[in-house]
Design a protein around this motif. Structure first.
Motif, PDB file in Angstrom:
ATOM      1  N   LYS A 158       0.831  -1.208   0.000  1.00 31.55           N
ATOM      2  CA  LYS A 158       0.000   0.000   0.000  1.00 31.55           C
ATOM      3  C   LYS A 158       0.866   1.259   0.000  1.00 31.55           C
ATOM      4  N   GLN A 159       1.976   1.221   0.706  1.00 31.50           N
ATOM      5  CA  GLN A 159       2.882   2.374   0.698  1.00 31.50           C
ATOM      6  C   GLN A 159       3.428   2.616  -0.709  1.00 31.50           C
ATOM      7  N   LYS A 160       3.789   1.542  -1.405  1.00 32.32           N
ATOM      8  CA  LYS A 160       4.295   1.679  -2.770  1.00 32.32           C
ATOM      9  C   LYS A 160       3.249   2.305  -3.680  1.00 32.32           C
ATOM     10  N   GLN A 161       1.986   1.983  -3.434  1.00 33.74           N
ATOM     11  CA  GLN A 161       0.914   2.480  -4.288  1.00 33.74           C
ATOM     12  C   GLN A 161       0.474   3.898  -3.947  1.00 33.74           C
ATOM     13  N   LEU A 162       0.528   4.258  -2.654  1.00 37.21           N
ATOM     14  CA  LEU A 162      -0.161   5.463  -2.198  1.00 37.21           C
ATOM     15  C   LEU A 162       0.733   6.572  -1.656  1.00 37.21           C
ATOM     16  N   ALA A 163       1.965   6.262  -1.298  1.00 40.77           N
ATOM     17  CA  ALA A 163       2.842   7.313  -0.774  1.00 40.77           C
ATOM     18  C   ALA A 163       3.127   8.348  -1.850  1.00 40.77           C
ATOM     19  N   ARG A 164       3.203   9.614  -1.439  1.00 43.79           N
ATOM     20  CA  ARG A 164       3.568  10.679  -2.375  1.00 43.79           C
ATOM     21  C   ARG A 164       5.012  10.519  -2.854  1.00 43.79           C
ATOM     22  N   GLY A 165       5.850   9.947  -1.975  1.00 42.21           N
ATOM     23  CA  GLY A 165       7.242   9.741  -2.322  1.00 42.21           C
ATOM     24  C   GLY A 165       7.864   8.692  -1.429  1.00 42.21           C
ATOM     25  N   LEU A 166       8.789   7.925  -1.997  1.00 40.61           N
ATOM     26  CA  LEU A 166       9.524   6.913  -1.251  1.00 40.61           C
ATOM     27  C   LEU A 166      11.006   7.238  -1.317  1.00 40.61           C
ATOM     28  N   MET A 167      11.685   7.074  -0.200  1.00 39.70           N
ATOM     29  CA  MET A 167      13.128   7.317  -0.132  1.00 39.70           C
ATOM     30  C   MET A 167      13.832   6.052   0.330  1.00 39.70           C
ATOM     31  N   PRO A 168      14.073   5.102  -0.570  1.00 37.72           N
ATOM     32  CA  PRO A 168      14.820   3.907  -0.183  1.00 37.72           C
ATOM     33  C   PRO A 168      16.256   4.276   0.149  1.00 37.72           C
ATOM     34  N   VAL A 169      16.940   3.359   0.846  1.00 43.35           N
ATOM     35  CA  VAL A 169      18.301   3.658   1.290  1.00 43.35           C
ATOM     36  C   VAL A 169      19.363   3.100   0.351  1.00 43.35           C
ATOM     37  N   ALA A 170      18.942   2.360  -0.688  1.00 36.74           N
ATOM     38  CA  ALA A 170      19.905   1.759  -1.614  1.00 36.74           C
ATOM     39  C   ALA A 170      19.407   1.886  -3.047  1.00 36.74           C
ATOM     40  N   GLU A 171      20.337   2.156  -3.957  1.00 30.57           N
ATOM     41  CA  GLU A 171      19.991   2.187  -5.373  1.00 30.57           C
ATOM     42  C   GLU A 171      19.453   0.835  -5.827  1.00 30.57           C
ATOM     43  N   ASN A 172      19.954  -0.236  -5.223  1.00 25.21           N
ATOM     44  CA  ASN A 172      19.462  -1.566  -5.571  1.00 25.21           C
ATOM     45  C   ASN A 172      17.949  -1.659  -5.374  1.00 25.21           C
ATOM     46  N   TYR A 173      17.448  -1.055  -4.275  1.00 25.09           N
ATOM     47  CA  TYR A 173      16.013  -1.129  -4.014  1.00 25.09           C
ATOM     48  C   TYR A 173      15.238  -0.150  -4.898  1.00 25.09           C
ATOM     49  N   ARG A 174      15.821   0.981  -5.208  1.00 31.07           N
ATOM     50  CA  ARG A 174      15.164   1.894  -6.152  1.00 31.07           C
ATOM     51  C   ARG A 174      14.918   1.178  -7.473  1.00 31.07           C
ATOM     52  N   ASP A 175      15.929   0.470  -7.951  1.00 27.48           N
ATOM     53  CA  ASP A 175      15.776  -0.281  -9.202  1.00 27.48           C
ATOM     54  C   ASP A 175      14.667  -1.318  -9.083  1.00 27.48           C
ATOM     55  N   ILE A 178      11.194   0.387  -9.137  1.00 25.62           N
ATOM     56  CA  ILE A 178      10.833   0.779 -10.504  1.00 25.62           C
ATOM     57  C   ILE A 178      10.386  -0.440 -11.295  1.00 25.62           C
ATOM     58  N   ALA A 179      11.094  -1.564 -11.127  1.00 21.91           N
ATOM     59  CA  ALA A 179      10.717  -2.798 -11.821  1.00 21.91           C
ATOM     60  C   ALA A 179       9.330  -3.275 -11.389  1.00 21.91           C
ATOM     61  N   GLU A 180       8.923  -2.944 -10.149  1.00 20.86           N
ATOM     62  CA  GLU A 180       7.604  -3.328  -9.648  1.00 20.86           C
ATOM     63  C   GLU A 180       6.508  -2.364 -10.104  1.00 20.86           C
ATOM     64  N   GLY A 181       6.904  -1.273 -10.755  1.00 19.75           N
ATOM     65  CA  GLY A 181       5.908  -0.361 -11.290  1.00 19.75           C
ATOM     66  C   GLY A 181       5.745   0.945 -10.553  1.00 19.75           C
ATOM     67  N   VAL A 182       6.547   1.197  -9.522  1.00 16.84           N
ATOM     68  CA  VAL A 182       6.488   2.500  -8.841  1.00 16.84           C
ATOM     69  C   VAL A 182       7.135   3.537  -9.757  1.00 16.84           C
ATOM     70  N   PRO A 183       6.461   4.663 -10.029  1.00 13.07           N
ATOM     71  CA  PRO A 183       7.045   5.666 -10.931  1.00 13.07           C
ATOM     72  C   PRO A 183       8.393   6.166 -10.424  1.00 13.07           C
ATOM     73  N   ALA A 184       9.365   6.251 -11.314  1.00 10.85           N
ATOM     74  CA  ALA A 184      10.714   6.678 -10.937  1.00 10.85           C
ATOM     75  C   ALA A 184      10.710   8.073 -10.325  1.00 10.85           C
ATOM     76  N   THR A 185       9.774   8.927 -10.738  1.00 13.51           N
ATOM     77  CA  THR A 185       9.714  10.294 -10.212  1.00 13.51           C
ATOM     78  C   THR A 185       9.305  10.339  -8.745  1.00 13.51           C
ATOM     79  N   GLN A 186       8.765   9.227  -8.234  1.00 14.06           N
ATOM     80  CA  GLN A 186       8.337   9.176  -6.839  1.00 14.06           C
ATOM     81  C   GLN A 186       9.364   8.498  -5.937  1.00 14.06           C
ATOM     82  N   ILE A 187      10.568   8.241  -6.472  1.00 10.75           N
ATOM     83  CA  ILE A 187      11.584   7.521  -5.699  1.00 10.75           C
ATOM     84  C   ILE A 187      12.905   8.281  -5.753  1.00 10.75           C
TER      85      ILE A 187
END
Length: 404
Positions: A158-175, A178-187
């Protein structure tokens, strides 16, 4: 703008001191931030104590109102209550404080922010966003059909779907996001930040601490900061200490800063030949950690391997680097293992390949023989763990959100 900053640890917890307070200071300095309310979750004795918010914050801008667990309840009941009673208390705080959004620190806090959103539609952001449910599963703390795992995993979706923005701690997780469909502009990736000034090597502190501990000037000192067990190695960590002692010989000394029972840790050290004459064990407040790091020559980060470790950013690795210490680190940990292999700053080992342990220790030995190794490693902290990464993320997410 008005921000409700939601942490998941107590006011006096080291994670609050090391990861929440620096970000509060960033927000305090922003002219477009009118007020921030810090909300922590207090358990044990602190749940009933009168808590005094740390100095260094502007009282007219930063306020504090904790959530308090009920006394006399076991850990599981307290955790259940986190997601039954606390959402309503947060909804009451939202109605009273009237934040423009909630900024949650970590996925468990993000779950609470989501539950508040369900009732109030208060926008939320999640920093230090990691796959917490998978961490707990792969560490053996939760089971696959444990309700805590199932609920936390659902809330992370739900956080992936509804948060205005996500700040992961690793580029590995950002990638991965994005692969799961979270818009890159929100990460935006924000590794766990450290203060370069607070952890800068200090020859005076180095000499003072070594004298206090009875360590010789020419002693080769390793240090470990943290717990044993769960996501960290336990018995294997002591075998690692033993291997380092065997390599460096009689001048090797070890500092262990841990919240674990000191007597138990000392007994395990003695069992691997590192008795009181060769080791020192204590529980140190976070403010004292830099002095102990200054007394060391290299550091241990024996983190238990798991698939989701690629998505983490251990605060201890950043603090080690900021102190100029090369790190003996498990393979596959966040972006840090890749950084070490690409840029230096330590050595990587994996217990699946036992020969990698002596090779990694030999690599550490070669690094500490270099006269300028500390400054080179501090450069890693400046590039990869600077607080400026958080400042940049806040500006990108919040800069145009509301007029100043």
């Amino acid at each position: 703008m008005r921000i409700l900053f939601l942490g998941y640890w107590g006011l006096h917890d080291g994670l609050t001191t090391s990861t929440v307070f620096p970000h509060l200071r960033i927000l305090q300095q922003r002219p477009d931030v009118a007020a921030v309310r810090l909300v922590t979750i207090e358990r044990g004795t602190d749940a009933q104590a009168e808590l005094v918010f740390a100095p260094g914050f502007a009282a007219d801008k930063i306020s504090f109102k904790p959530l308090r667990s009920r006394p006399g309840r076991n850990v599981i009941l307290n955790k259940i209550e986190d997601f039954t009673r606390f959402p309503q208390e947060l909804i009451n705080q939202v109605a009273e404080f009237k934040p423009d959004f909630i900024l949650a620190r970590g996925a468990p806090a993000g779950a609470l922010a989501y539950l508040v959103w369900k009732k109030t539609k208060t926008p939320f952001y999640v920093e230090s966003f990691e796959p917490h449910a998978d961490y707990m599963l792969e560490s053996g703390v939760w089971r696959r059909y444990d309700p805590r795992y199932l609920f936390q995993r659902h809330w992370e979706q739900k956080q992936k779907q509804l948060a205005r923005g996500l700040m992961p701690v690793a580029e590995n997780y950002r990638d991965q996001l994005i692969a799961e469909g979270v818009p890159a502009t929100q990460i935006i990736t924000v590794p766990c930040s450290v203060s370069l000034s607070a952890f800068a090597p200090d020859p005076a502190r180095r000499s003072q601490v070594r004298q206090q501990l009875g360590f010789a000037v020419d002693a080769l000192v390793g240090i470990y900061v943290g717990k044993f067990g769960d996501i960290y190695y336990d018995e294997e960590a002591f075998d690692l200490f033993k291997a380092a002692a065997a390599h460096f010989g009689p001048r090797f000394r070890l500092i262990v800063l841990t919240p674990d029972p000191a007597a138990e840790v000392r007994a395990k050290l003695a069992a691997v030949g590192l008795g009181d004459n060769h080791s020192f064990v204590t529980k140190a407040p976070h403010a004292e950690v830099p002095a102990y790091l200054a007394a060391a020559d290299f550091a241990f980060a024996p983190i238990r391997p798991a698939a989701c470790r690629r998505f983490c950013s251990p605060i201890k690795v950043g603090e080690y680097w900021a102190s100029g210490l090369p790190v003996l680190l498990t393979a596959g940990v966040g972006d840090d293992s890749d950084i070490i292999e690409r840029e230096g700053g330590g050595a990587i080992f994996t217990l699946v390949q036992p020969e990698s342990v002596p090779a990694a220790i030999q690599r550490i030995a070669a690094i500490v023989e270099q006269p300028n190794y500390r400054q080179l490693i501090i450069g890693l902290a400046a590039r990869h763990r600077s607080i400026q990464r958080a400042e940049q993320a806040y500006e990108n997410f919040f800069g145009g959100l509301l007029p100043a």
